[in-house]
Design a protein around this motif. Structure first.
Motif, PDB file in Angstrom:
ATOM      1  N   LEU A 283      -3.294   0.551   9.156  1.00 19.91           N
ATOM      2  CA  LEU A 283      -2.046   0.450   9.912  1.00 19.91           C
ATOM      3  C   LEU A 283      -1.097  -0.566   9.293  1.00 19.91           C
ATOM      4  O   LEU A 283       0.114  -0.362   9.268  1.00 19.91           O
ATOM      5  N   ILE A 284      -1.648  -1.679   8.818  1.00 26.98           N
ATOM      6  CA  ILE A 284      -0.808  -2.696   8.174  1.00 26.98           C
ATOM      7  C   ILE A 284      -0.121  -2.112   6.948  1.00 26.98           C
ATOM      8  O   ILE A 284       1.075  -2.342   6.714  1.00 26.98           O
ATOM      9  N   CYS A 285      -0.876  -1.337   6.174  1.00 27.46           N
ATOM     10  CA  CYS A 285      -0.278  -0.678   4.990  1.00 27.46           C
ATOM     11  C   CYS A 285       0.824   0.294   5.411  1.00 27.46           C
ATOM     12  O   CYS A 285       1.914   0.297   4.823  1.00 27.46           O
ATOM     13  N   ILE A 286       0.553   1.121   6.418  1.00 27.24           N
ATOM     14  CA  ILE A 286       1.545   2.106   6.880  1.00 27.24           C
ATOM     15  C   ILE A 286       2.792   1.417   7.400  1.00 27.24           C
ATOM     16  O   ILE A 286       3.928   1.824   7.101  1.00 27.24           O
ATOM     17  N   SER A 287       2.611   0.339   8.174  1.00 30.50           N
ATOM     18  CA  SER A 287       3.770  -0.367   8.747  1.00 30.50           C
ATOM     19  C   SER A 287       4.590  -1.080   7.684  1.00 30.50           C
ATOM     20  O   SER A 287       5.740  -1.441   7.932  1.00 30.50           O
ATOM     21  N   ASN A 288       4.017  -1.287   6.507  1.00 36.71           N
ATOM     22  CA  ASN A 288       4.760  -1.895   5.400  1.00 36.71           C
ATOM     23  C   ASN A 288       5.410  -0.853   4.496  1.00 36.71           C
ATOM     24  O   ASN A 288       5.900  -1.192   3.418  1.00 36.71           O
ATOM     25  N   GLY A 289       5.405   0.405   4.934  1.00 31.80           N
ATOM     26  CA  GLY A 289       6.131   1.443   4.218  1.00 31.80           C
ATOM     27  C   GLY A 289       5.319   2.232   3.208  1.00 31.80           C
ATOM     28  O   GLY A 289       5.881   3.065   2.482  1.00 31.80           O
ATOM     29  N   PHE A 290       4.014   2.020   3.148  1.00 31.94           N
ATOM     30  CA  PHE A 290       3.189   2.770   2.209  1.00 31.94           C
ATOM     31  C   PHE A 290       2.767   4.093   2.846  1.00 31.94           C
ATOM     32  O   PHE A 290       2.472   4.161   4.040  1.00 31.94           O
ATOM     33  N   HIS A 291       2.745   5.143   2.035  1.00 27.91           N
ATOM     34  CA  HIS A 291       2.298   6.447   2.516  1.00 27.91           C
ATOM     35  C   HIS A 291       0.774   6.449   2.638  1.00 27.91           C
ATOM     36  O   HIS A 291       0.089   5.523   2.188  1.00 27.91           O
ATOM     37  N   THR A 292       0.249   7.508   3.255  1.00 28.78           N
ATOM     38  CA  THR A 292      -1.192   7.587   3.505  1.00 28.78           C
ATOM     39  C   THR A 292      -1.999   7.449   2.218  1.00 28.78           C
ATOM     40  O   THR A 292      -2.947   6.665   2.142  1.00 28.78           O
ATOM     41  N   ARG A 293      -1.610   8.209   1.205  1.00 25.80           N
ATOM     42  CA  ARG A 293      -2.344   8.174  -0.067  1.00 25.80           C
ATOM     43  C   ARG A 293      -2.267   6.793  -0.711  1.00 25.80           C
ATOM     44  O   ARG A 293      -3.276   6.261  -1.221  1.00 25.80           O
ATOM     45  N   GLU A 294      -1.088   6.188  -0.695  1.00 23.58           N
ATOM     46  CA  GLU A 294      -0.932   4.850  -1.268  1.00 23.58           C
ATOM     47  C   GLU A 294      -1.776   3.829  -0.501  1.00 23.58           C
ATOM     48  O   GLU A 294      -2.414   2.963  -1.109  1.00 23.58           O
ATOM     49  N   SER A 295      -1.784   3.945   0.812  1.00 23.18           N
ATOM     50  CA  SER A 295      -2.558   3.017   1.646  1.00 23.18           C
ATOM     51  C   SER A 295      -4.045   3.120   1.340  1.00 23.18           C
ATOM     52  O   SER A 295      -4.749   2.104   1.219  1.00 23.18           O
ATOM     53  N   LEU A 296      -4.531   4.355   1.210  1.00 17.31           N
ATOM     54  CA  LEU A 296      -5.957   4.548   0.913  1.00 17.31           C
ATOM     55  C   LEU A 296      -6.307   4.029  -0.478  1.00 17.31           C
ATOM     56  O   LEU A 296      -7.386   3.457  -0.667  1.00 17.31           O
ATOM     57  N   ASN A 297      -5.416   4.199  -1.426  1.00 18.33           N
ATOM     58  CA  ASN A 297      -5.666   3.669  -2.770  1.00 18.33           C
ATOM     59  C   ASN A 297      -5.747   2.144  -2.762  1.00 18.33           C
ATOM     60  O   ASN A 297      -6.577   1.546  -3.460  1.00 18.33           O
ATOM     61  N   LEU A 298      -4.875   1.517  -1.964  1.00 20.76           N
ATOM     62  CA  LEU A 298      -4.910   0.053  -1.843  1.00 20.76           C
ATOM     63  C   LEU A 298      -6.232  -0.405  -1.246  1.00 20.76           C
ATOM     64  O   LEU A 298      -6.850  -1.361  -1.717  1.00 20.76           O
ATOM     65  N   LEU A 299      -6.674   0.286  -0.208  1.00 26.59           N
ATOM     66  CA  LEU A 299      -7.922  -0.098   0.451  1.00 26.59           C
ATOM     67  C   LEU A 299      -9.141   0.211  -0.419  1.00 26.59           C
ATOM     68  O   LEU A 299     -10.143  -0.504  -0.353  1.00 26.59           O
ATOM     69  N   LYS A 300      -9.050   1.261  -1.233  1.00 28.14           N
ATOM     70  CA  LYS A 300     -10.165   1.567  -2.136  1.00 28.14           C
ATOM     71  C   LYS A 300     -10.359   0.473  -3.180  1.00 28.14           C
ATOM     72  O   LYS A 300     -11.467   0.253  -3.660  1.00 28.14           O
ATOM     73  N   ASN A 301      -9.264  -0.213  -3.533  1.00 31.37           N
ATOM     74  CA  ASN A 301      -9.346  -1.275  -4.542  1.00 31.37           C
ATOM     75  C   ASN A 301      -9.895  -2.586  -3.999  1.00 31.37           C
ATOM     76  O   ASN A 301     -10.119  -3.524  -4.770  1.00 31.37           O
TER      77      ASN A 301
END
Length: 335
Positions: free
Chosen positions: A212-230
């Motif tokens: 949710l933090i990633c989404i609220s900062n303007g990242f799309h679903t795929r981008e958010s998941l890539n960030l969390l995978k790292n």
């Protein structure tokens, strides 16, 4: 000596420095200017070293990694693989704030029962080591035949050794389980054989909170998941992000993708409602809050059980000591 000097020296930014720096970087000022604006007598040495490294041609990632606060370092370095420094810092601060709030509540719930159990076991150890033999030596001088009490002492020592053994085994298991690969394997085992376990609920809520933090900062679903995978320092979060991304890449909808053993079953229902209402962030935030309440309720039950066990243990010790201490008096009255 050099190691301890490095640990206790002021060679890192403080969390306050990072908060100020993050706010200034959002104004689009250059990093050098932002560093100059937050410079104080306390952090001046760090800032000068960082500027020297950047001037020498080091990338920002290389220049900053040795000076970040320890609590923030792993987040920032993980996100720097995909984001510029300003975005990585801002997101890391939000991640850390979210997790430290949860950690604070967890510590508050576990502090008293764990401390009580630790003190009780420590008292048992000291009594077993120094007290019980002295008391029995005194008793033997009053009463010749104390075979019954010798058996009682043996039983006491067996019980104490069993508690020590259980504590050692638990400590070893926690040490082994804390390794990233073992932690993920434990999570997989519990998810498959004990659905909706405390660990399952806790990590599902944490994953969705960070998502949710990633989404609220303007990242799309795929981008958010890539960030969390790292985020390799959070192996279970990385694991959950990988499996969710894998299902989405296969063309499944989000509400279908979370129908895996690794996710809390309640999450599927909340995502269905979110899709129906069109208010994804609000509904998922409600799920995170509800999950936190469920975790708190279960922890309360566990801690009450732990406290009850400790109180029973203390009661048994008091009764045992009471009986032992009154033996000399009984012997005197008989005499």
């Amino acid at each position: 000596m050099a190691f301890w000097k490095k640990i206790f020296s002021e060679e890192r930014f403080s969390m306050e420095d990072m908060l100020y720096l993050s706010r200034l970087l959002k104004t689009s000022l250059p990093l050098n200017e932002c560093l100059s604006l937050i410079e104080t007598g306390k952090n001046g040495k760090v800032i000068r070293r960082m500027k020297e490294r950047m001037k020498a041609g080091d990338l920002i990632e290389e220049s900053v990694k040795d000076y970040l606060p320890k609590r923030l370092e792993t987040y920032v370095l993980a996100l720097l693989n995909s984001l510029p420094f300003s975005s990585a810092l801002s997101l890391s601060l939000q991640f850390l704030e979210d997790r430290e709030k949860e950690r604070g509540e967890l510590i508050k719930a576990l502090a008293y029962p764990c401390l009580l159990l630790f003190l009780t076991i420590s008292a048992l150890y000291l009594f077993d080591l120094y007290g019980i033999d002295s008391i029995f030596t005194l008793i033997r001088s009053f009463e010749g035949d104390i075979s019954f009490y010798d058996d009682l002492r043996l039983l006491f020592r067996i019980a104490v050794r069993m508690i020590y053994f259980a504590v050692i085994i638990l400590s070893v298991l926690l040490l082994i389980g804390s390794r990233p690969k073992n932690l993920v394997m434990l999570y997989i085992f519990l998810s498959r054989h004990f659905p909706n376990s405390l660990l399952n609920i806790c990590y599902s809520a944490e994953f969705m909170s960070l998502f949710l933090i990633c989404i609220s900062n303007g990242f799309h679903t795929r981008e958010s998941l890539n960030l969390l995978k790292n985020m390799k320092m959070k192996p279970i979060i990385s694991f959950l992000a990988f499996h969710l991304d894998e299902k989405l890449m296969e063309g499944e909808m989000l509400k279908e993708a979370v129908k895996q053993d690794y996710y809390d079953s309640a999450l599927t229902r909340f995502i269905k409602i979110a899709n129906y209402t069109g208010d994804f962030e609000s509904i998922i935030r409600s799920y995170v809050q509800l999950s936190s309440q469920r975790v708190s309720a279960r922890l309360k039950r566990y801690t009450l059980t732990l406290q009850l066990f400790t109180y029973i243990l203390i009661g048994m010790i008091i009764i045992f000591i009471y009986r032992i201490l009154f033996m000399p008096m009984q012997a005197i009255s008989v005499f």
